[in-house]
Design a protein around this motif. Structure first.
Motif, mmCIF file in Angstrom:
data_model
loop_
_atom_site.group_PDB
_atom_site.id
_atom_site.type_symbol
_atom_site.label_atom_id
_atom_site.label_comp_id
_atom_site.label_asym_id
_atom_site.label_seq_id
_atom_site.Cartn_x
_atom_site.Cartn_y
_atom_site.Cartn_z
ATOM 1 N N SER A 1 -0.311 11.058 -0.915
ATOM 2 C CA SER A 1 -1.737 10.827 -0.739
ATOM 3 C C SER A 1 -2.203 11.557 0.522
ATOM 4 O O SER A 1 -1.604 11.400 1.586
ATOM 5 C CB SER A 1 -2.015 9.329 -0.601
ATOM 6 O OG SER A 1 -3.381 9.118 -0.385
ATOM 7 N N PRO A 2 -3.256 12.357 0.433
ATOM 8 C CA PRO A 2 -3.698 13.105 1.613
ATOM 9 C C PRO A 2 -4.296 12.211 2.704
ATOM 10 O O PRO A 2 -4.381 12.616 3.854
ATOM 11 C CB PRO A 2 -4.752 14.056 1.048
ATOM 12 C CG PRO A 2 -5.230 13.416 -0.200
ATOM 13 C CD PRO A 2 -4.076 12.623 -0.733
ATOM 14 N N ASP A 3 -4.699 11.014 2.336
ATOM 15 C CA ASP A 3 -5.346 10.107 3.294
ATOM 16 C C ASP A 3 -4.797 8.688 3.154
ATOM 17 O O ASP A 3 -5.530 7.760 2.861
ATOM 18 C CB ASP A 3 -6.855 10.108 3.076
ATOM 19 C CG ASP A 3 -7.248 9.732 1.652
ATOM 20 O OD1 ASP A 3 -6.360 9.710 0.778
ATOM 21 O OD2 ASP A 3 -8.432 9.465 1.417
ATOM 22 N N HIS A 4 -3.511 8.535 3.387
ATOM 23 C CA HIS A 4 -2.844 7.257 3.117
ATOM 24 C C HIS A 4 -3.487 6.080 3.869
ATOM 25 O O HIS A 4 -3.562 4.979 3.345
ATOM 26 C CB HIS A 4 -1.356 7.347 3.458
ATOM 27 C CG HIS A 4 -0.574 6.166 3.005
ATOM 28 N ND1 HIS A 4 -0.322 5.921 1.673
ATOM 29 C CD2 HIS A 4 -0.004 5.146 3.696
ATOM 30 C CE1 HIS A 4 0.363 4.795 1.562
ATOM 31 N NE2 HIS A 4 0.584 4.323 2.770
ATOM 32 N N ALA B 1 -8.543 -9.616 -7.423
ATOM 33 C CA ALA B 1 -7.633 -8.896 -8.317
ATOM 34 C C ALA B 1 -7.563 -7.418 -7.936
ATOM 35 O O ALA B 1 -6.487 -6.811 -7.971
ATOM 36 C CB ALA B 1 -8.102 -9.049 -9.764
ATOM 37 N N TRP B 2 -8.700 -6.822 -7.565
ATOM 38 C CA TRP B 2 -8.736 -5.414 -7.161
ATOM 39 C C TRP B 2 -7.908 -5.199 -5.895
ATOM 40 O O TRP B 2 -7.136 -4.246 -5.796
ATOM 41 C CB TRP B 2 -10.182 -4.967 -6.936
ATOM 42 C CG TRP B 2 -10.348 -3.518 -6.627
ATOM 43 C CD1 TRP B 2 -10.498 -2.509 -7.522
ATOM 44 C CD2 TRP B 2 -10.374 -2.915 -5.333
ATOM 45 N NE1 TRP B 2 -10.619 -1.315 -6.869
ATOM 46 C CE2 TRP B 2 -10.545 -1.529 -5.521
ATOM 47 C CE3 TRP B 2 -10.276 -3.394 -4.039
ATOM 48 C CZ2 TRP B 2 -10.620 -0.631 -4.465
ATOM 49 C CZ3 TRP B 2 -10.347 -2.505 -2.979
ATOM 50 C CH2 TRP B 2 -10.511 -1.133 -3.193
ATOM 51 N N THR B 3 -8.053 -6.099 -4.921
ATOM 52 C CA THR B 3 -7.313 -5.981 -3.661
ATOM 53 C C THR B 3 -5.804 -6.057 -3.895
ATOM 54 O O THR B 3 -5.041 -5.264 -3.335
ATOM 55 C CB THR B 3 -7.766 -7.074 -2.674
ATOM 56 O OG1 THR B 3 -9.191 -6.982 -2.516
ATOM 57 C CG2 THR B 3 -7.097 -6.934 -1.339
ATOM 58 N N LYS C 1 -1.190 1.450 -3.760
ATOM 59 C CA LYS C 1 -1.076 2.195 -2.500
ATOM 60 C C LYS C 1 0.383 2.295 -2.060
ATOM 61 O O LYS C 1 0.820 3.335 -1.572
ATOM 62 C CB LYS C 1 -1.910 1.520 -1.419
ATOM 63 C CG LYS C 1 -1.892 2.258 -0.101
ATOM 64 C CD LYS C 1 -2.740 1.561 0.946
ATOM 65 C CE LYS C 1 -2.627 2.275 2.279
ATOM 66 N NZ LYS C 1 -3.381 1.588 3.319
ATOM 67 N N ALA C 2 1.140 1.236 -2.254
ATOM 68 C CA ALA C 2 2.548 1.235 -1.861
ATOM 69 C C ALA C 2 3.359 2.243 -2.673
ATOM 70 O O ALA C 2 4.338 2.800 -2.177
ATOM 71 C CB ALA C 2 3.137 -0.159 -2.027
ATOM 72 N N LYS C 3 2.964 2.504 -3.912
ATOM 73 C CA LYS C 3 3.713 3.412 -4.789
ATOM 74 C C LYS C 3 3.105 4.814 -4.857
ATOM 75 O O LYS C 3 3.682 5.698 -5.470
ATOM 76 C CB LYS C 3 3.764 2.854 -6.209
ATOM 77 C CG LYS C 3 4.344 1.475 -6.308
ATOM 78 C CD LYS C 3 5.822 1.480 -6.116
ATOM 79 C CE LYS C 3 6.271 0.059 -6.288
ATOM 80 N NZ LYS C 3 7.568 -0.266 -6.273
ATOM 81 N N ARG C 4 1.949 5.021 -4.249
ATOM 82 C CA ARG C 4 1.265 6.321 -4.321
ATOM 83 C C ARG C 4 1.970 7.331 -3.441
ATOM 84 O O ARG C 4 2.107 7.145 -2.243
ATOM 85 C CB ARG C 4 -0.194 6.161 -3.883
ATOM 86 C CG ARG C 4 -0.991 7.446 -3.803
ATOM 87 C CD ARG C 4 -1.197 8.033 -5.187
ATOM 88 N NE ARG C 4 -2.251 9.027 -5.182
ATOM 89 C CZ ARG C 4 -2.038 10.330 -5.031
ATOM 90 N NH1 ARG C 4 -0.821 10.786 -4.864
ATOM 91 N NH2 ARG C 4 -3.044 11.167 -5.047
#
Length: 177
Positions: free
Chosen positions: A109-112, A94-96, A103-106
């Motif tokens: 992000s300084p470290d994508h 579920a976390w993954t 991540k796709a919507k962030r």
């Protein structure tokens, strides 16, 4: 209208409002509301916080709270609904799945490339699952405004505008001879 149809329309309103809004307001234990960046996925709101991300203090696993979404066209409160907080264990299935959506919507992000590892190390991923129908909707809004005073900060100052400011902004009018 039948109760089942009303419930279905209510659920659709919650889902659409959450999908279209990048921010939702969450009611914290001290009765204040805080804006959270979020993603709607698989019937629930996903948020990531702590570490270098948004603060999530006041939200604990198993707790119930209320989320509020605004209207995209009028910018006013559209719907509020109760949710149960579920903290997802890093590395779980579920976390993954949640982290892939987040991540796709962030943005910015300084470290994508390594954000997933950073979130596993220092952040919490929460799933806010709706637990019932809306407590506020276009047919049932409270009379109070719910407006809150801004939090005190040293970043804001209130001083008189310099006397020369209008001249600097608008320039001097030249007289024609």
């Amino acid at each position: 209208m039948t109760d089942a149809r009303v419930e279905l329309l209510d659920r659709a309103l919650v889902e659409e409002a959450a999908k279209k809004s990048g921010l939702l307001w969450v009611r914290i234990a001290d009765a204040s509301d805080r804006a959270l960046w979020q993603v709607w996925h698989d019937g629930a709101v996903l948020v990531v916080g702590e570490g270098a991300e948004q603060p999530l203090h006041g939200l604990a696993d198993g707790q119930t709270t209320v989320l509020t979404a605004r209207s995209k066209d009028k910018w006013g409160r559209l719907v509020a609904w109760p949710v149960r907080v579920e903290e997802l264990a890093p590395g779980s299935e579920a976390w993954t799945a949640a982290v892939a959506e987040l991540k796709a919507k962030r943005l910015n992000s300084p470290d994508h490339e390594t954000v997933t590892e950073r979130w596993a190390r220092e952040s919490r991923v929460l799933r806010l699952v709706p637990t019932g129908g809306s407590v506020q909707n276009p047919d049932a809004m409270p009379d109070a405004s719910h407006a809150a005073a801004p939090l005190p900060t040293v970043a804001t100052t209130r001083r008189p505008a310099p006397a020369a400011l209008p001249r600097l902004l608008f320039g001097r009018r030249r007289r024609r001879s």
